[in-house]
Design a protein around this motif. Structure first.
Motif, PDB file in Angstrom:
ATOM      1  N   THR A   1     -34.460 -16.515 -12.685  1.00  0.00           N
ATOM      2  CA  THR A   1     -33.586 -14.983 -12.477  1.00  0.00           C
ATOM      3  C   THR A   1     -32.612 -14.787 -13.664  1.00  0.00           C
ATOM      4  OG1 THR A   1     -31.792 -16.105 -11.177  1.00  0.00           O
ATOM      5  CG2 THR A   1     -33.831 -14.604 -10.157  1.00  0.00           C
ATOM      6  N   ALA A   2     -32.650 -16.066 -14.313  1.00  0.00           N
ATOM      7  CA  ALA A   2     -31.900 -15.759 -15.396  1.00  0.00           C
ATOM      8  C   ALA A   2     -32.031 -17.031 -15.763  1.00  0.00           C
ATOM      9  CB  ALA A   2     -30.621 -16.169 -14.968  1.00  0.00           C
ATOM     10  N   ALA A   3     -31.432 -16.448 -17.824  1.00  0.00           N
ATOM     11  CA  ALA A   3     -31.806 -18.227 -18.337  1.00  0.00           C
ATOM     12  C   ALA A   3     -31.158 -19.305 -18.865  1.00  0.00           C
ATOM     13  CB  ALA A   3     -31.873 -17.237 -20.027  1.00  0.00           C
ATOM     14  N   ASN A   4     -31.884 -19.733 -18.685  1.00  0.00           N
ATOM     15  CA  ASN A   4     -31.403 -21.368 -18.547  1.00  0.00           C
ATOM     16  C   ASN A   4     -31.297 -21.782 -17.709  1.00  0.00           C
ATOM     17  OD1 ASN A   4     -31.634 -21.486 -21.992  1.00  0.00           O
ATOM     18  ND2 ASN A   4     -29.552 -20.302 -22.033  1.00  0.00           N
ATOM     19  N   LEU A   5     -31.574 -21.747 -16.800  1.00  0.00           N
ATOM     20  CA  LEU A   5     -31.290 -22.210 -15.192  1.00  0.00           C
ATOM     21  C   LEU A   5     -32.249 -23.436 -14.923  1.00  0.00           C
ATOM     22  CD1 LEU A   5     -30.008 -19.115 -13.081  1.00  0.00           C
ATOM     23  CD2 LEU A   5     -29.051 -21.617 -13.888  1.00  0.00           C
ATOM     24  N   PRO A   6     -32.121 -24.901 -15.068  1.00  0.00           N
ATOM     25  CA  PRO A   6     -32.817 -25.675 -14.114  1.00  0.00           C
ATOM     26  C   PRO A   6     -33.550 -25.782 -13.445  1.00  0.00           C
ATOM     27  CG  PRO A   6     -30.832 -26.512 -14.806  1.00  0.00           C
ATOM     28  CD  PRO A   6     -31.328 -25.267 -15.285  1.00  0.00           C
ATOM     29  N   THR A   7     -35.418 -25.401 -12.952  1.00  0.00           N
ATOM     30  CA  THR A   7     -36.028 -25.728 -11.994  1.00  0.00           C
ATOM     31  C   THR A   7     -35.738 -27.011 -10.769  1.00  0.00           C
ATOM     32  OG1 THR A   7     -37.569 -24.326 -12.673  1.00  0.00           O
ATOM     33  CG2 THR A   7     -37.652 -24.945 -10.929  1.00  0.00           C
ATOM     34  N   GLY A   8     -36.242 -27.560 -11.197  1.00  0.00           N
ATOM     35  CA  GLY A   8     -35.480 -29.265 -10.699  1.00  0.00           C
ATOM     36  C   GLY A   8     -34.016 -29.500 -10.217  1.00  0.00           C
ATOM     37  N   PRO A   9     -33.619 -29.238 -10.414  1.00  0.00           N
ATOM     38  CA  PRO A   9     -31.676 -29.011 -10.262  1.00  0.00           C
ATOM     39  C   PRO A   9     -31.965 -28.185  -9.341  1.00  0.00           C
ATOM     40  CG  PRO A   9     -31.127 -29.895 -12.448  1.00  0.00           C
ATOM     41  CD  PRO A   9     -33.354 -29.231 -11.866  1.00  0.00           C
ATOM     42  N   LEU A  10     -32.199 -26.826  -9.007  1.00  0.00           N
ATOM     43  CA  LEU A  10     -31.655 -26.249  -8.202  1.00  0.00           C
ATOM     44  C   LEU A  10     -32.695 -26.239  -6.830  1.00  0.00           C
ATOM     45  CD1 LEU A  10     -32.032 -22.824 -10.923  1.00  0.00           C
ATOM     46  CD2 LEU A  10     -30.152 -23.896  -9.149  1.00  0.00           C
ATOM     47  N   THR A  11     -33.493 -26.816  -7.453  1.00  0.00           N
ATOM     48  CA  THR A  11     -34.767 -26.946  -6.422  1.00  0.00           C
ATOM     49  C   THR A  11     -34.313 -28.313  -5.412  1.00  0.00           C
ATOM     50  OG1 THR A  11     -36.936 -27.084  -7.499  1.00  0.00           O
ATOM     51  CG2 THR A  11     -37.196 -27.312  -5.323  1.00  0.00           C
ATOM     52  N   VAL A  12     -33.634 -29.005  -5.826  1.00  0.00           N
ATOM     53  CA  VAL A  12     -32.841 -30.611  -5.315  1.00  0.00           C
ATOM     54  C   VAL A  12     -31.032 -29.002  -4.334  1.00  0.00           C
ATOM     55  CG1 VAL A  12     -31.417 -32.247  -5.324  1.00  0.00           C
ATOM     56  CG2 VAL A  12     -33.717 -32.015  -6.434  1.00  0.00           C
ATOM     57  N   LEU A  13     -30.962 -28.700  -5.467  1.00  0.00           N
ATOM     58  CA  LEU A  13     -29.690 -28.258  -4.980  1.00  0.00           C
ATOM     59  C   LEU A  13     -29.741 -27.337  -3.062  1.00  0.00           C
ATOM     60  CD1 LEU A  13     -27.849 -26.775  -7.263  1.00  0.00           C
ATOM     61  CD2 LEU A  13     -26.728 -28.477  -6.444  1.00  0.00           C
ATOM     62  N   ALA A  14     -31.609 -26.413  -3.797  1.00  0.00           N
ATOM     63  CA  ALA A  14     -31.465 -25.740  -2.336  1.00  0.00           C
ATOM     64  C   ALA A  14     -32.289 -26.966  -0.998  1.00  0.00           C
ATOM     65  CB  ALA A  14     -33.067 -24.942  -2.708  1.00  0.00           C
ATOM     66  N   ALA A  15     -32.937 -27.876  -1.129  1.00  0.00           N
ATOM     67  CA  ALA A  15     -32.918 -28.950  -0.058  1.00  0.00           C
ATOM     68  C   ALA A  15     -31.477 -29.414   0.367  1.00  0.00           C
ATOM     69  CB  ALA A  15     -33.832 -30.305  -0.616  1.00  0.00           C
ATOM     70  N   THR A  16     -30.976 -29.259  -0.714  1.00  0.00           N
ATOM     71  CA  THR A  16     -29.723 -30.105   0.415  1.00  0.00           C
ATOM     72  C   THR A  16     -28.292 -28.792   0.683  1.00  0.00           C
ATOM     73  OG1 THR A  16     -29.385 -31.357  -1.966  1.00  0.00           O
ATOM     74  CG2 THR A  16     -26.929 -30.998  -0.998  1.00  0.00           C
ATOM     75  N   ALA A  17     -28.849 -27.673   0.523  1.00  0.00           N
ATOM     76  CA  ALA A  17     -28.039 -26.520   1.525  1.00  0.00           C
ATOM     77  C   ALA A  17     -28.668 -26.614   2.624  1.00  0.00           C
ATOM     78  CB  ALA A  17     -28.524 -25.187   0.347  1.00  0.00           C
ATOM     79  N   LEU A  18     -30.414 -27.102   2.558  1.00  0.00           N
ATOM     80  CA  LEU A  18     -31.377 -27.166   4.081  1.00  0.00           C
ATOM     81  C   LEU A  18     -30.649 -28.343   4.735  1.00  0.00           C
ATOM     82  CD1 LEU A  18     -34.312 -26.063   2.944  1.00  0.00           C
ATOM     83  CD2 LEU A  18     -32.925 -24.731   4.175  1.00  0.00           C
ATOM     84  N   PHE A  19     -29.899 -29.709   3.951  1.00  0.00           N
ATOM     85  CA  PHE A  19     -29.566 -30.468   4.864  1.00  0.00           C
ATOM     86  C   PHE A  19     -28.146 -30.308   5.646  1.00  0.00           C
ATOM     87  CE2 PHE A  19     -26.466 -33.752   4.393  1.00  0.00           C
ATOM     88  CZ  PHE A  19     -26.874 -35.038   5.261  1.00  0.00           C
ATOM     89  N   PHE A  20     -27.020 -29.552   4.698  1.00  0.00           N
ATOM     90  CA  PHE A  20     -26.269 -29.123   5.364  1.00  0.00           C
ATOM     91  C   PHE A  20     -25.969 -28.156   6.761  1.00  0.00           C
ATOM     92  CE2 PHE A  20     -24.530 -30.815   1.484  1.00  0.00           C
ATOM     93  CZ  PHE A  20     -23.271 -31.719   1.576  1.00  0.00           C
ATOM     94  N   LEU A  21     -26.933 -27.265   6.512  1.00  0.00           N
ATOM     95  CA  LEU A  21     -27.355 -26.335   7.820  1.00  0.00           C
ATOM     96  C   LEU A  21     -28.275 -27.058   8.809  1.00  0.00           C
ATOM     97  CD1 LEU A  21     -29.017 -23.549   5.492  1.00  0.00           C
ATOM     98  CD2 LEU A  21     -26.551 -23.307   6.925  1.00  0.00           C
ATOM     99  N   SER A  22     -28.935 -28.252   8.577  1.00  0.00           N
ATOM    100  CA  SER A  22     -29.249 -28.941   9.560  1.00  0.00           C
ATOM    101  C   SER A  22     -28.165 -29.541  10.457  1.00  0.00           C
ATOM    102  CB  SER A  22     -30.090 -30.164   9.082  1.00  0.00           C
ATOM    103  OG  SER A  22     -31.742 -29.033   8.259  1.00  0.00           O
TER     104      SER A  22
END
Length: 319
Positions: A251-272
């Protein structure tokens, strides 16, 4: 939403989206068995050990091919696995300390080789450093196809050998007693972990790929006590993380896929942690309040019975 729909209609975006989703799905499934067998650090060790294998494969061939990198990194991961076993068998060093030694040693060697490549006369070496933190956008069609095929194979193997992997994860002694080749199954599971780590390096990176193995599995553990449901949930969480990381980074330039994927997994972890029905904080608080109310109700009933008994005793004495 309109721009997101436009991105999803792009063929290149579709390939990357599908491959990263499959990567998260396969990593989450395999990560369950790694987590249950208390080998969470092994994924991180194999990821860091894969870097020198990638560098050596590039130095020998001079081409940036995911398939060749997969072979080199898998060989390095297997060597690292045997190295950990050798250290623990021939010394008093514990397993976790041996993994730390191998992790740092192989990663240091990988950084040295990467520096030699970048300052040497090797052609076509631009972008090789992206394997440290991942860059899904740099993948070409052959890379995406290789990643997708390998991810599907990993999922299929785990599905076909689910009963065997389940047994060696909980009771390897019983599995050995009924005739299962436990040593072979353990090595096969380790090989699958190596392949899962290696195939995800270009998308997530050496430093963060282990998070895709462990975080979805730990998150799933908060929702169920059954292994089958845990494997499904872990794969689902991994797939959601891969898809979310890909979409957000596009959705924006210069946003890394890998770290954002890990952050998404971490967000799911905190929701869990918060909402998990089995071990979540809110579920524990609800159970604690329910037990407290039951105890208070039982105590009030006992006090009421005691008062009734005392009143009947006084009445009988008066008569």
């Amino acid at each position: 939403m309109q721009s997101l729909w436009t991105l999803l209609n792009d063929p290149n975006m579709q390939w990357i989206f599908i491959s990263c989703t499959l990567l998260g799905l396969s990593s989450g499934i395999i990560g369950c068995f790694s987590y249950l067998r208390k080998q969470s650090l092994m994924g991180d060790t194999l990821a860091h050990a894969a870097l020198p294998g990638i560098c050596i494969a590039f130095m020998l061939t001079g081409t940036k091919s995911l398939l060749l990198f997969l072979i080199g990194a898998a060989a390095a991961g297997i060597i690292a696995t045997f190295g950990i076993g050798f250290v623990t068998r021939h010394s008093r060093i514990k397993h976790d300390a041996a993994m730390g030694i191998v992790l740092s040693g192989f990663f240091g060697l990988g950084i040295v080789l990467l520096t030699i490549i970048q300052h040497g006369s090797y052609g076509n070496q631009a972008g090789l450093d992206k394997f440290l933190f991942g860059q899904a956008a740099a993948m070409i069609g052959s890379d995406v196809l290789t990643m997708s095929i390998v991810s599907v194979i990993l999922i299929a193997v785990c599905f076909l050998l689910f009963k065997q992997f389940k047994l060696i994860s909980f009771d390897p002694g019983f599995a050995r007693g009924i005739g299962y080749p436990v040593a072979f199954l353990e090595q096969l599971l380790m090989l699958l972990m190596v392949v899962a780590v290696v195939v995800g390096i270009q998308a997530v990176g050496v430093v963060l790929v282990a998070a895709l193995l462990i975080t979805p599995a730990v998150s799933a553990r908060y929702w169920t006590h059954r292994l089958g449901a845990m494997v499904v949930l872990s794969g689902l969480f991994g797939a959601i993380s891969g898809a979310a990381g890909t979409l957000i980074s596009s959705t924006a330039a210069n946003l890394p896929t890998g770290p954002l994927t890990v952050l998404a997994a971490t967000a799911l972890f905190f929701l869990s942690i918060l909402f998990g029905p089995q071990k979540g904080l809110l579920a524990k608080q609800f159970i604690r309040l329910r037990v407290k109310r039951k105890l208070e109700l039982d105590q009030s009933q006992l006090h009421a019975k005691a008062r009734v008994a005392a009143a009947e005793t006084e009445k009988g004495a008066a008569l």
